[in-house]
Design a protein around this motif. Sequence first.
Motif, PDB file in Angstrom:
ATOM      1  N   ARG A   1      -0.191  -7.915  -2.784  1.00  0.00           N
ATOM      2  CA  ARG A   1       0.489  -6.713  -3.278  1.00  0.00           C
ATOM      3  C   ARG A   1       1.974  -6.885  -3.016  1.00  0.00           C
ATOM      4  NH1 ARG A   1      -1.556  -1.563  -0.374  1.00  0.00           N
ATOM      5  NH2 ARG A   1      -0.451  -2.550   1.371  1.00  0.00           N
TER       6      ARG A   1
ATOM      7  N   TYR B   1       5.528  -4.701  -3.379  1.00  0.00           N
ATOM      8  CA  TYR B   1       6.337  -3.539  -3.727  1.00  0.00           C
ATOM      9  C   TYR B   1       7.689  -4.027  -4.244  1.00  0.00           C
ATOM     10  CZ  TYR B   1       2.930  -0.652  -1.218  1.00  0.00           C
ATOM     11  OH  TYR B   1       1.787  -0.024  -0.818  1.00  0.00           O
TER      12      TYR B   1
ATOM     13  N   SER C   1       0.741   5.601  -3.272  1.00  0.00           N
ATOM     14  CA  SER C   1       1.289   4.517  -2.456  1.00  0.00           C
ATOM     15  C   SER C   1       0.737   3.148  -2.864  1.00  0.00           C
ATOM     16  CB  SER C   1       0.991   4.752  -0.973  1.00  0.00           C
ATOM     17  OG  SER C   1      -0.412   4.853  -0.756  1.00  0.00           O
TER      18      SER C   1
ATOM     19  N   ALA D   1       2.403  -0.593  -7.221  1.00  0.00           N
ATOM     20  CA  ALA D   1       3.040  -1.858  -6.842  1.00  0.00           C
ATOM     21  C   ALA D   1       2.645  -2.896  -7.888  1.00  0.00           C
ATOM     22  CB  ALA D   1       2.574  -2.311  -5.458  1.00  0.00           C
TER      23      ALA D   1
END
Lengths: 114, 114
Positions: free
Chosen positions: A37, A39, A82, A85
């Motif tokens: 992942r 961001y 959240s 990403a």
Amino acid sequence: QKEVEQNSGPLSVPEGAIASLNCTYSDRGSQSFFWYRQYSGKSPELIMSIYSNGDKEDGRFTAQLNKASQYVSLLIRDSQPSDSATYLCAVHPPMNTGFQKLVFGTGTRLLVSP
Amino acid sequence: DAGVTQSPTHLIKTRGQQVTLRCSPKSGHDTVSWYQQALGQGPQFIFQYYEEEERQRGNFPDRFSGHQFPNYSSELNVNALLLGDSALYLCASSYYGLSTDTQYFGPGTRLTVL
């Protein structure tokens, strides 16, 4: 043909839904598969690794591997904002030396809306 | 447990200059790999160091060179910088003795070439 292919997205899902991310790879001899992942503006963070056919679960994440179809997927249950990403699929291509490099796809951008 | 560290965080250079980026691996790791990530792309493998030797190399010109020190830390050097060298440079560390060879990334160095 690219070695590792992913749909660039964006994949948009509502909060609480299941996000399904897909990846195909070209080298049938590949043995190890990873999901990272990333961001925006940050470095890749390892989420899951999978080495055998079938499913592997870790919390809200499930990785699925089908070597016959040369296909890897990542499911994210109960998606949260959240989780928004870019998700990178990475593969260890077969090597003779014992040293491994990662070959990445271009990543799928996931957007989870509240 | 210290993770992978990289320095500097950001760097601005002009065409033709030379740059050195630094990486310290995660505690217990002995192998360092370097990747270049252009905007909107997945990381691309540059090279990998183990026991102070370059073990494998990706499709990058000789302007890219590296070094590994006895404490396992590593440097990436790029000579005669081009505009196209602007990217996020990622260091990843791993332990050679594990067949799965999972790589963990540092925070990266953002290089801008003007």
